[in-house]
Design an enzyme around this catalytic site. Structure first.
Site, PDB file in Angstrom:
ATOM      1  N   SER A   1       9.964  -8.866  45.863  1.00  0.00           N
ATOM      2  CA  SER A   1      10.431  -9.696  46.987  1.00  0.00           C
ATOM      3  C   SER A   1      11.925  -9.839  47.252  1.00  0.00           C
ATOM      4  CB  SER A   1      10.087 -11.197  46.530  1.00  0.00           C
ATOM      5  OG  SER A   1       8.602 -11.458  46.801  1.00  0.00           O
TER       6      SER A   1
ATOM      7  N   HIS B   1       8.513  -3.807  39.802  1.00  0.00           N
ATOM      8  CA  HIS B   1       8.298  -5.231  39.914  1.00  0.00           C
ATOM      9  C   HIS B   1       9.298  -6.035  40.585  1.00  0.00           C
ATOM     10  CE1 HIS B   1       4.953  -6.097  37.048  1.00  0.00           C
ATOM     11  NE2 HIS B   1       5.002  -4.858  37.028  1.00  0.00           N
TER      12      HIS B   1
ATOM     13  N   GLY C   1      11.197 -12.780  41.631  1.00  0.00           N
ATOM     14  CA  GLY C   1      11.809 -14.066  42.332  1.00  0.00           C
ATOM     15  C   GLY C   1      12.840 -13.855  43.352  1.00  0.00           C
TER      16      GLY C   1
ATOM     17  N   ASP D   1      -1.999  -8.931  36.014  1.00  0.00           N
ATOM     18  CA  ASP D   1      -0.459  -8.898  36.020  1.00  0.00           C
ATOM     19  C   ASP D   1       0.091  -9.523  34.871  1.00  0.00           C
ATOM     20  OD1 ASP D   1       1.788  -8.006  37.131  1.00  0.00           O
ATOM     21  OD2 ASP D   1       1.897  -9.677  38.479  1.00  0.00           O
ATOM     22  N   HIS D   2       1.163  -8.878  34.181  1.00  0.00           N
ATOM     23  CA  HIS D   2       2.088  -9.609  33.094  1.00  0.00           C
ATOM     24  C   HIS D   2       1.112 -10.250  32.061  1.00  0.00           C
ATOM     25  CE1 HIS D   2       6.199  -8.801  34.597  1.00  0.00           C
ATOM     26  NE2 HIS D   2       5.461  -9.202  35.942  1.00  0.00           N
TER      27      HIS D   2
HETATM   28  P1  13P Z   1       8.461 -10.909  43.061  1.00  0.00           P
HETATM   29  O1  13P Z   1       7.976 -12.332  42.784  1.00  0.00           O
HETATM   30  O2  13P Z   1       9.926 -10.858  43.045  1.00  0.00           O
HETATM   31  O3  13P Z   1       8.038 -10.544  44.249  1.00  0.00           O
HETATM   32  O4  13P Z   1       7.887 -10.275  41.910  1.00  0.00           O
HETATM   33  C1  13P Z   1       6.510 -10.136  41.862  1.00  0.00           C
HETATM   34  C2  13P Z   1       6.273  -9.551  40.492  1.00  0.00           C
HETATM   35  O5  13P Z   1       7.045  -8.454  40.038  1.00  0.00           O
HETATM   36  C3  13P Z   1       4.823  -9.722  39.990  1.00  0.00           C
HETATM   37  O6  13P Z   1       4.570  -8.968  38.765  1.00  0.00           O
END
Ligand code: 13P
Length: 284
Positions: free
Chosen positions: A213, A210, A181, A81-82
């Protein structure tokens, strides 16, 4: 079973359901995620973020992820990821990640295309799927990375179409109003569903959201109906683990750290269970 992310997401796009992509940060979270996916018979994009290399190394994440994926029947892709650094991405591929994200969304369109294409050419030669990002999903630095911080920039349809045409990425993270976040005002964000519909009608590859959360269940359901095939979630798992730890401490007779871990695992599993049920709707 280790399965290609392209295969998993193509199926999700066709059948209009969403695959959850949770970020693991240790063996326990990886095991929690895979156990729930297996229990629900759901595919999973098991992710490890480059920004979390201070918690566990890429080598450790690869061993944990490969082992967990191979130990179950349900389809699991092992995803970086990223990813921001080409050398790091190449290392992930050599260690067994069968899916990588190149996040160059903080650069100009031309530079994003150049960096993404470089990764796509290399990854496809190694049979690995690539996710890229256009527009920018911002957020707080504490939660994920410097790269995913700052202000969000909405994805435009024209840029997204040209980007996919030029890079040949297998899936595309788009920015429609979420951020990484927790949301500062604790309210669910307002998303641009019109933009999502336009993107889904134009872009041939699966779309990724993305910042899952705190987005809210109704928003997420609408995102799936609107064409999102993969939802990334991280922060809610960390708060769930903390809730578990607090419950263990509140029990009052804490004799060992094991109880903290046990209750953290239970809470983490509950969150993934909720999101898989929500996003897969009735499709699986
Ligand atoms: P959150 O932490 O907001 O769930 O985002 C996670 C994310 O996009 C990981 O790539």
């Amino acid at each position: 079973m280790l399965t290609s992310a392209k295969e998993i997401l193509t199926h999700a796009k066709e059948k209009k359901y969403g695959v959850v992509a949770p970020d693991l940060w240790d063996l326990n979270t990886g095991r929690d995620y895979v156990q729930i996916a297996e229990e629900l018979n759901a595919p999973l994009i098991l992710s490890f973020a480059e920004a979390h290399q201070h918690l566990i190394s890429l080598e450790e994440a690869a061993v944990i992820g490969s082992y967990l994926a191979s130990s179950v029947k349900t389809p699991i892709a092992l995803h970086l990821d990223h990813g921001t650094d080409f050398e790091y991405i190449k290392k992930a591929i050599s260690l067994g990640f069968n899916s990588v994200m190149i996040d160059a969304s903080m650069y100009s369109f031309e530079e994003n295309v150049r960096r993404t294409k470089e990764v796509v050419d290399y990854a496809h030669a190694h049979n690995v799927s690539v996710e890229a990002e256009i527009g920018h999903v911002g957020g707080t630095t504490e939660t994920l990375s410097e790269q995913s911080s700052g202000e969000s920039v909405y994805t435009t349809v024209e840029e997204a179409a040209a980007f996919i045409e030029q890079t040949k990425a297998d899936s595309l993270a788009v920015s429609i109003g979420t951020s990484h976040g927790v949301y500062k005002n604790q309210k669910n964000p307002t998303l641009n569903f019109d933009r999502l519909h336009e993107l889904a009608n134009t872009i041939p590859v699966p779309l990724v959201l993305h910042g899952g959360s705190g987005t809210g269940d109704d928003n997420l359901k609408k995102c799936i109906a609107g064409g999102i095939a993969k939802v990334n979630v991280f922060t809610e798992f960390t708060t769930a683990a903390l809730t578990g730890a607090q419950k263990a401490i509140a029990e009052g007779n804490l004799k060992s750290f094991m109880r903290v871990q046990e209750l953290a695992d239970i809470e983490v599993k509950k969150v993934l269970h909720h999101y898989i049920k929500l996003l897969t709707l009735k499709e699986i």
